[in-house]
Design a protein around this motif. Sequence first.
Motif, PDB file in Angstrom:
ATOM      1  N   MET A  26      -4.127   8.097  -6.095  1.00  0.00           N
ATOM      2  CA  MET A  26      -3.349   6.930  -5.712  1.00  0.00           C
ATOM      3  C   MET A  26      -3.631   6.627  -4.245  1.00  0.00           C
ATOM      4  O   MET A  26      -3.620   7.516  -3.405  1.00  0.00           O
ATOM      5  CB  MET A  26      -1.861   7.216  -5.918  1.00  0.00           C
ATOM      6  CG  MET A  26      -0.960   6.184  -5.332  1.00  0.00           C
ATOM      7  SD  MET A  26       0.833   6.467  -5.498  1.00  0.00           S
ATOM      8  CE  MET A  26       1.020   8.204  -5.706  1.00  0.00           C
ATOM      9  N   LYS A  27      -3.871   5.378  -3.960  1.00  0.00           N
ATOM     10  CA  LYS A  27      -4.106   4.908  -2.597  1.00  0.00           C
ATOM     11  C   LYS A  27      -2.933   4.023  -2.183  1.00  0.00           C
ATOM     12  O   LYS A  27      -2.575   3.088  -2.894  1.00  0.00           O
ATOM     13  CB  LYS A  27      -5.403   4.116  -2.540  1.00  0.00           C
ATOM     14  CG  LYS A  27      -5.701   3.526  -1.182  1.00  0.00           C
ATOM     15  CD  LYS A  27      -6.957   2.688  -1.224  1.00  0.00           C
ATOM     16  CE  LYS A  27      -7.135   1.954   0.084  1.00  0.00           C
ATOM     17  NZ  LYS A  27      -8.217   0.989   0.022  1.00  0.00           N
ATOM     18  N   VAL A  28      -2.322   4.335  -1.045  1.00  0.00           N
ATOM     19  CA  VAL A  28      -1.240   3.509  -0.506  1.00  0.00           C
ATOM     20  C   VAL A  28      -1.819   2.693   0.642  1.00  0.00           C
ATOM     21  O   VAL A  28      -2.429   3.239   1.556  1.00  0.00           O
ATOM     22  CB  VAL A  28      -0.051   4.361  -0.031  1.00  0.00           C
ATOM     23  CG1 VAL A  28       1.000   3.508   0.649  1.00  0.00           C
ATOM     24  CG2 VAL A  28       0.554   5.125  -1.206  1.00  0.00           C
ATOM     25  N   GLN A  29      -1.627   1.387   0.573  1.00  0.00           N
ATOM     26  CA  GLN A  29      -2.193   0.462   1.553  1.00  0.00           C
ATOM     27  C   GLN A  29      -1.066  -0.348   2.181  1.00  0.00           C
ATOM     28  O   GLN A  29      -0.220  -0.893   1.487  1.00  0.00           O
ATOM     29  CB  GLN A  29      -3.173  -0.465   0.836  1.00  0.00           C
ATOM     30  CG  GLN A  29      -3.755  -1.541   1.689  1.00  0.00           C
ATOM     31  CD  GLN A  29      -4.640  -2.473   0.861  1.00  0.00           C
ATOM     32  OE1 GLN A  29      -4.734  -2.353  -0.355  1.00  0.00           O
ATOM     33  NE2 GLN A  29      -5.268  -3.407   1.525  1.00  0.00           N
ATOM     34  N   VAL A  30      -1.071  -0.435   3.508  1.00  0.00           N
ATOM     35  CA  VAL A  30      -0.069  -1.209   4.242  1.00  0.00           C
ATOM     36  C   VAL A  30      -0.737  -2.471   4.774  1.00  0.00           C
ATOM     37  O   VAL A  30      -1.784  -2.406   5.418  1.00  0.00           O
ATOM     38  CB  VAL A  30       0.530  -0.395   5.408  1.00  0.00           C
ATOM     39  CG1 VAL A  30       1.515  -1.244   6.205  1.00  0.00           C
ATOM     40  CG2 VAL A  30       1.195   0.870   4.887  1.00  0.00           C
ATOM     41  N   THR A  31      -0.136  -3.618   4.472  1.00  0.00           N
ATOM     42  CA  THR A  31      -0.621  -4.903   4.965  1.00  0.00           C
ATOM     43  C   THR A  31       0.444  -5.452   5.899  1.00  0.00           C
ATOM     44  O   THR A  31       1.588  -5.646   5.484  1.00  0.00           O
ATOM     45  CB  THR A  31      -0.844  -5.890   3.795  1.00  0.00           C
ATOM     46  OG1 THR A  31      -1.740  -5.289   2.864  1.00  0.00           O
ATOM     47  CG2 THR A  31      -1.405  -7.203   4.284  1.00  0.00           C
ATOM     48  N   GLU A  32       0.075  -5.689   7.145  1.00  0.00           N
ATOM     49  CA  GLU A  32       1.076  -6.114   8.121  1.00  0.00           C
ATOM     50  C   GLU A  32       1.557  -7.530   7.923  1.00  0.00           C
ATOM     51  O   GLU A  32       2.654  -7.869   8.348  1.00  0.00           O
ATOM     52  CB  GLU A  32       0.558  -5.901   9.536  1.00  0.00           C
ATOM     53  CG  GLU A  32       0.510  -4.428   9.877  1.00  0.00           C
ATOM     54  CD  GLU A  32       0.296  -4.171  11.338  1.00  0.00           C
ATOM     55  OE1 GLU A  32       0.689  -5.002  12.169  1.00  0.00           O
ATOM     56  OE2 GLU A  32      -0.272  -3.115  11.649  1.00  0.00           O
TER      57      GLU A  32
END
Length: 146
Positions: A1-7
Amino acid sequence: MKVQVTEEADEALLARLEPLYQRVFSDVRTLQEKAAAKPALHVTAAWERETLIGFKIGYRTGATTFYSWLGAVDPDRRRAGVGSALMRGQHEALRKQGYISVCMKTMNRWRGMLILALKHEFFITGTEEGEKGLKIVLEKVLTERS
């Protein structure tokens, strides 16, 4: 699982979140419609390969306060740590951006969300009447370890 944060979420990202949003909430309004009245949205999303399995969306409410507005985990992936991974990713990003606290609201019918919040050191600070019933208000102070 990859967690990605988009500002800062754009319409294309919100469109990618829409199918999961509808699967979880079955809302007559689209996510884009609901998001239109909100300030700049920050998205934390969990992906398994190219498949979205969960997300958290929120926005700034004060100089150092963030409101975690909406979240969803694919019903087939619940109790597999997706919600915790999303919360940890969101909180880590918020600390790096200088936030001191994060607030959220949930309802008793979303008990999984309430339990998750309590496990991640949120405190119940009150309740408020919403258009769909009583909301439970929670807050967490972001520290280096939380």
